[in-house]
Design an enzyme around this catalytic site. Structure first.
Site, mmCIF file in Angstrom:
data_model
loop_
_atom_site.group_PDB
_atom_site.id
_atom_site.type_symbol
_atom_site.label_atom_id
_atom_site.label_comp_id
_atom_site.label_asym_id
_atom_site.label_seq_id
_atom_site.Cartn_x
_atom_site.Cartn_y
_atom_site.Cartn_z
ATOM 1 N N GLY B 167 -26.496 -54.567 25.805
ATOM 2 C CA GLY B 167 -25.097 -54.464 25.379
ATOM 3 C C GLY B 167 -24.198 -54.046 26.537
ATOM 4 N N ASP B 168 -24.659 -53.118 27.347
ATOM 5 C CA ASP B 168 -23.870 -52.670 28.495
ATOM 6 C C ASP B 168 -23.651 -53.805 29.499
ATOM 7 O OD1 ASP B 168 -23.265 -49.868 28.062
ATOM 8 O OD2 ASP B 168 -25.402 -49.491 28.218
#
Lengths: 395, 395
Positions: B167-168
């Site tokens: 996600g990052d």
């Protein structure tokens, strides 16, 4: 609303997912994208199951905001027309096997001669250089060889593929990063260039500190379920009616968390006194957390923890996700009206730009929908020639 | 070699992973990035385990090619200095909780008044708008709420986090896509804008056709191990000494595959006559494939299949991956010499640009390494004032 990439024309000789996704990211921000498809057949992803009223949902998901033209690049006449189009374009995106565009005399070196400002972005499994450049790639191959599969899965289970074609999206995103970098440079200098994006490279690029951890410390990162090595508790837990995730990533959160689950005595427990001790004793912490969650529903867990300021969330399936009020407010399950497939939703536009927001304006095109507009309007091809080209299967 | 983003100055008020990664992508292409850190303390990721000679490997992995300056943005004087820096910058990247930059009087609206061309890119868990905007986010929360965890894992096992902070990375990539789009628009018009990137949005954006499949067909995509719904065989198989992946994604490949495993009679088998029949009878196909792979080593399997032109690859752990000749040729495990941590390797630069290739020039900076250069050189702050600011902990 102004569009950031208005006036930028993109020629897309791509099919399937990664290449079309690069085109779509440019189209979402206002570029005019001409998606080139094989006459009478079209992009393979038009036929991939599942179909929605006969239209492949893969194609629907990656081709909004574009125009479709048909052109057989294997024919000399098709190549000649492609060169004319490239003279009138800013960017070419292609995901053929390396060497194919050169074989067709429409590789970067050829196009550069007729349009020095052209940017060509090539997306492939292994890239334009290196010993495996001629091998075909697929998402799962890049996930495997890039080291991501080995790290994904349960501790006692096999390496596991990420549940979407993550490699295709990553290479699409890196390709667009390179393309926009090149576009900015061209705006400054007039010079175009060749952008070489590879599935395998893109997976390796997102490995965080996995490479230095091995090289410097000999640590081979392997599967540990949904935990991470540096924070605890940080995991998935089973509630009565589903799953939740919780991440206790600071001392403040640890205090809040132990307060809200009624276990303040843990704050004095020497096993859990510091973040690194909590990581060391993660097994006990996960049991404590799991026991607390087991007695509650997902909604109860998430609502109690959120109220206490503990970072958490439900594990959503797609039907739950698209109903979440925040997802709705952010328009991340966005409406798309398709002439054949009907009223749909698709993944929305991100990020949100304040002055030139990306928007979903047009549905994925039907095969060759914009032939007339492009061939007559842009290239000035006569009705007669267009008819001949169509009959001969060039267009 | 020219650098594409030479002359672009980026002010980074970020920490941890996603924000610093946006800065790094801009730095890799030649932007001057000033990574702002808390005086005397620095980016949290400097302390995250594991440490290499005392340096956090997370910080090492996401901060090459940058300059580090210290500045306490919680102080009024710090905010004043930030505004001066912003007047001399092109892009601000920040990943504070939404509203924080406004509270500090250095939000987009304030900076726009003193520098109308400024682009501010905000990275957050849930974005700048919507009901959850004030909640803190973490990678695992976005993977869970975005629907990705539900789709990842074995069929009979729990939802599973992707083994990196995916996600990052996704939000970092989408943020840089928005930032470069805005930079191009600014080059054309002089106008800056605010780019709002969210972890949750970014995970939803990569869900392929999952949303339309549910909305139009009622299909809730769930976990199916390493298979995919549309192609078979396409899976992971266990060899004598490890795992391989194989993807038979066309009729041509099916023919090659059955030839090379000595099972040409399958070509006439009505159960496997078409791609969709092969998907339907995937269980039998996986048994046949597994049996063939079981008798071989990874190297034998991969070499036999590659020679026959069947798409396949080994499932690499990091130690195997960085030794692969193709990975070496593409410089995807790139050298980095760190003054304290020593000789290392990190994920390389991708994509490869022909005219302005991204390069790794400098190691991640030590805390405040560039204070003098920036505060004296760029802002013209006197030796005396710099001393006072340092003593008072503003810098």
């Amino acid at each position: 609303m102004p569009k950031a990439l208005e006036g930028v024309r993109v020629l897309g000789a791509t099919r399937m997912l990664a290449g079309p996704y690069v085109e779509m990211l440019l189209a979402d921000m206002g570029a005019e994208v001409l998606h080139i498809e094989l006459p009478g057949q079209g992009d393979d992803s038009r036929y991939f199951a599942p179909l929605i009223n006969g239209e492949g949902s893969c194609f629907i998901a990656s081709n909004r905001n574009k125009k479709s033209i048909t052109l057989d690049l294997r024919t000399e006449e098709g190549q000649e027309i492609f060169r004319e189009l490239a003279q009138n374009s800013d960017i070419v995106v292609e995901n053929n096997r390396p060497g194919t565009m050169d074989k067709w005399n429409i590789g970067y070196e050829s196009l550069k001669e007729i349009n020095p400002g052209i940017i060509m972005t090539s997306v492939s499994g292994f890239g334009q250089t290196g010993p495996y450049r001629n091998r075909a790639g697929l998402d799962i191959i890049a996930q495997a060889m890039g080291g991501l599969m080995f790290m994904t899965g349960q501790e006692d289970g096999p390496p596991t593929r990420v549940g979407n074609a993550m490699g295709d999206f990553l290479v699409g995103l890196y390709a667009v990063y390179g393309t926009l970098t090149a576009l900015y440079y061209r705006e400054k200098t007039g010079q175009g260039q060749h952008v070489d994006a590879a599935l395998l490279d893109s997976v390796i690029a997102v490995l965080e500190n996995v490479i230095p951890n091995y090289v410097a410390l000999g640590k081979v990162t392997s599967r540990i379920g949904s935990r991470i090595p540096g924070i605890a508790p940080y995991n998935i837990y089973k509630a009565k009616d589903g799953y939740v995730v919780i991440g206790v990533s600071s001392n403040t959160l640890w205090e809040r968390f132990t307060n809200v689950i009624g276990r303040t005595e843990l704050q004095e427990d020497p096993r859990f006194a510091t973040p690194s001790l909590r990581v060391k004793n993660v097994e006990e912490l996960d049991v404590i957390t799991q026991n607390w969650v087991s007695q509650k529903t997902v909604e109860e867990t998430v609502s109690i923890l959120n109220e206490a300021g503990v970072i958490c969330g439900p594990v959503y399936s797609v039907d739950q996700m698209i109903q979440d009020p925040h997802v709705i407010a952010r328009e991340m399950a966005a409406d798309l009206e398709h002439p054949i497939a009907g009223k749909l939703k698709v993944s929305g536009v991100t990020p949100k730009l304040s002055l030139t927001p990306g928007i979903i304006e047009t549905a994925p095109p039907t095969l060759g929908q914009h032939n007339e507009e492009v061939y007559k309007g842009l290239l000035g091809i006569s009705e007669d020639r267009l008819k001949t080209l169509t009959e001969r299967g060039v267009i």
